[in-house]
Write an enzyme that holds these catalytic residues in place. Structure first.
Site, PDB file in Angstrom:
ATOM      1  N   ARG A  34       7.365 -86.581 -64.204  1.00  0.00           N
ATOM      2  CA  ARG A  34       7.676 -85.924 -65.478  1.00  0.00           C
ATOM      3  C   ARG A  34       8.057 -86.935 -66.562  1.00  0.00           C
ATOM      4  O   ARG A  34       7.763 -86.727 -67.732  1.00  0.00           O
ATOM      5  CB  ARG A  34       8.810 -84.916 -65.297  1.00  0.00           C
ATOM      6  CG  ARG A  34       8.306 -83.600 -64.731  1.00  0.00           C
ATOM      7  CD  ARG A  34       9.430 -82.612 -64.579  1.00  0.00           C
ATOM      8  NE  ARG A  34       8.915 -81.263 -64.428  1.00  0.00           N
ATOM      9  CZ  ARG A  34       9.637 -80.243 -64.011  1.00  0.00           C
ATOM     10  NH1 ARG A  34      10.910 -80.416 -63.710  1.00  0.00           N
ATOM     11  NH2 ARG A  34       9.096 -79.045 -63.914  1.00  0.00           N
ATOM     12  N   LYS A 191       6.951 -67.283 -50.037  1.00  0.00           N
ATOM     13  CA  LYS A 191       7.141 -65.833 -50.164  1.00  0.00           C
ATOM     14  C   LYS A 191       6.209 -65.131 -51.139  1.00  0.00           C
ATOM     15  O   LYS A 191       6.001 -65.598 -52.247  1.00  0.00           O
ATOM     16  CB  LYS A 191       8.575 -65.569 -50.633  1.00  0.00           C
ATOM     17  CG  LYS A 191       9.608 -65.830 -49.571  1.00  0.00           C
ATOM     18  CD  LYS A 191      10.960 -65.455 -50.108  1.00  0.00           C
ATOM     19  CE  LYS A 191      12.025 -65.515 -49.026  1.00  0.00           C
ATOM     20  NZ  LYS A 191      13.341 -65.334 -49.622  1.00  0.00           N
ATOM     21  N   GLY A 339       6.246 -77.967 -58.265  1.00  0.00           N
ATOM     22  CA  GLY A 339       6.878 -79.112 -57.615  1.00  0.00           C
ATOM     23  C   GLY A 339       6.255 -79.504 -56.284  1.00  0.00           C
ATOM     24  O   GLY A 339       5.861 -80.655 -56.079  1.00  0.00           O
ATOM     25  N   GLY A 362       7.860 -73.192 -62.815  1.00  0.00           N
ATOM     26  CA  GLY A 362       8.017 -71.809 -63.287  1.00  0.00           C
ATOM     27  C   GLY A 362       7.203 -71.533 -64.541  1.00  0.00           C
ATOM     28  O   GLY A 362       6.597 -70.461 -64.674  1.00  0.00           O
TER      29      GLY A 362
END
Ligand code: 3PG
Length: 385
Positions: A34, A191, A339, A362
């Protein structure tokens, strides 16, 4: 939106919000992807003769409190090395920052200020008072309506998009607006519940939806396969069934199982129909990997978020490795974000072969879901008045 590259920055106080939220261990930055992604923006501002103030968050500290473990100091040190010039860290910065033209300072973690996450107006105004031009360049945090990503932009004399943010939006728009077909998406991770909205929105767009990791286990269970003691979400089986009716979701023919989750666990390849009661599925098998690789090689657009196995342990990384290699070989437009995905891109050394690597986790997912990113909405409204 107004772009930083369209503005004259010379001698201006330029406040740049970057996403320098990187992993830090023992006071050292352990992955600087980043920081490197932000570097061209920072160099451009410096070369233009701006007085550069950079801000970012790091981790999730208790808001309003200083905590050494979340200090930006390791980032300042790392940035000094990459830029080849001293980057001072300013601890108390809300009442004014001393900075010369051609100099760059980093201010301490924005989340140490009370009101940051609530997008507090008074705090946003204080930030805005530091600059002549506010540059929003933190794509990875563009899904947060917070003082340093959103509020400040409403009050700054000028608010614009930085080159990194602009490039991210352009690459994602290119991949999603008019994708070359066939289009495939890989959604891995543990999930279904955390990625249900992204799965649903992708099911409207893609030709093939490849699922992996714990997410695939829920789909296997929905299709009637035994999953033993694998991680899966029984309550999401109806949603998984509905998705399978909407779009082609190729399920793995074979899987890699173990009876425990550990670095030295013994990996066994089994047909998906033969998974035993005490087995845990930790990767896709070689037949499945070969089949998916063939499918990916013909795809003209590939979106990748999430590994298909527990690739931190080599014996459960073959599936993710095979898909990485297929993406690397593909002549289509490929985009990877998140990530864990970036860690896999690094591990299998395919960074140069992926068309675009997003710094967002996100934010990347919310963009793919078709959500409006608050920081982008703010820049759009500032461009109009
Ligand atoms: C990220 O790592 O996804 C961004 O830096 C945002 O961090 P946050 O989820 O703590 O807001």
């Amino acid at each position: 939106v107004i772009k930083m590259t369209d503005l004259d920055l010379s001698n201006k106080r330029v406040l740049i919000r970057e996403d320098l939220n990187v992993p830090v261990k023992d006071g050292k930055v352990t992955s600087d992807a980043r920081i490197r992604a932000a570097l061209p923006t920072l160099k451009l501002a410096l070369e233009a003769g701006a007085k550069v103030i950079v801000m970012s968050h790091l981790g999730r500290p208790t808001e309003g409190e200083y905590a050494e473990e979340f200090s930006m100091l390791p980032v300042a040190n790392h940035l000094s090395q990459l830029l080849g010039q001293e980057v001072p860290l300013v601890k108390d910065w809300l009442d004014g920052v001393e900075v010369e033209s051609g100099q760059l300072v980093l201010v301490e973690n924005v989340r140490f200020n009370k009101g940051e996450k609530k997008d507090d107006e008074a705090l946003s105004q204080k930030m805005a008072a530091l600059c002549d031009i506010y540059v929003m360049d933190a794509f990875g945090t563009a899904h947060r309506a917070q003082a340093s990503t959103h509020g400040v932009g409403k009050f700054a004399p000028v608010a614009c998009a930085g080159p990194l943010l602009a490039a991210e939006l352009e690459a994602l728009e290119k991949a999603l607006a008019k994708p070359a077909r066939p289009m495939a998406a890989i959604v891995g991770g543990s999930k279904v519940s955390t990625k249900l909205t992204v799965l649903e929105s992708l099911s409207d767009t893609v030709d093939q939806l490849i699922v992996g990791g714990g997410i695939a286990n829920t789909f296997l269970a929905a299709a009637g396969f035994p999953v033993g003691k694998s991680l899966y979400e029984a309550d999401l089986i109806p949603q998984a069934k509905a998705l399978m009716e909407k779009v082609s979701i190729p399920l793995p023919e074979d899987v890699v199982v173990a009876t425990e989750f550990a670095a030295d666990a013994v990996a066994t390849i089994k047909d998906a129909k033969d998974v035993a009661a005490d087995d845990m599925i930790l990767d896709i098998g070689p037949k499945a990997a070969a089949q998916l690789a063939t499918l990916l090689e013909s795809a003209q657009t590939i979106i990748w978020n999430g590994p298909v196995g527990v690739f931190e342990f080599d014996q459960f990384g073959e599936g993710t490795k095979a898909l990485s290699m297929a993406i690397a070989k593909s002549s289509g437009f490929s985009i990877a974000g998140g990530g864990d995905t970036l860690a896999a891109v690094d591990k299998y050394e395919i960074a140069d072969q992926v068309s675009y690597i997003s710094t967002g986790g996100g934010a990347f997912l919310e963009f793919v879901e078709g959500k409006v990113l608050p920081a982008v909405a703010m820049l759009e409204s500032r461009a109009q008045n």
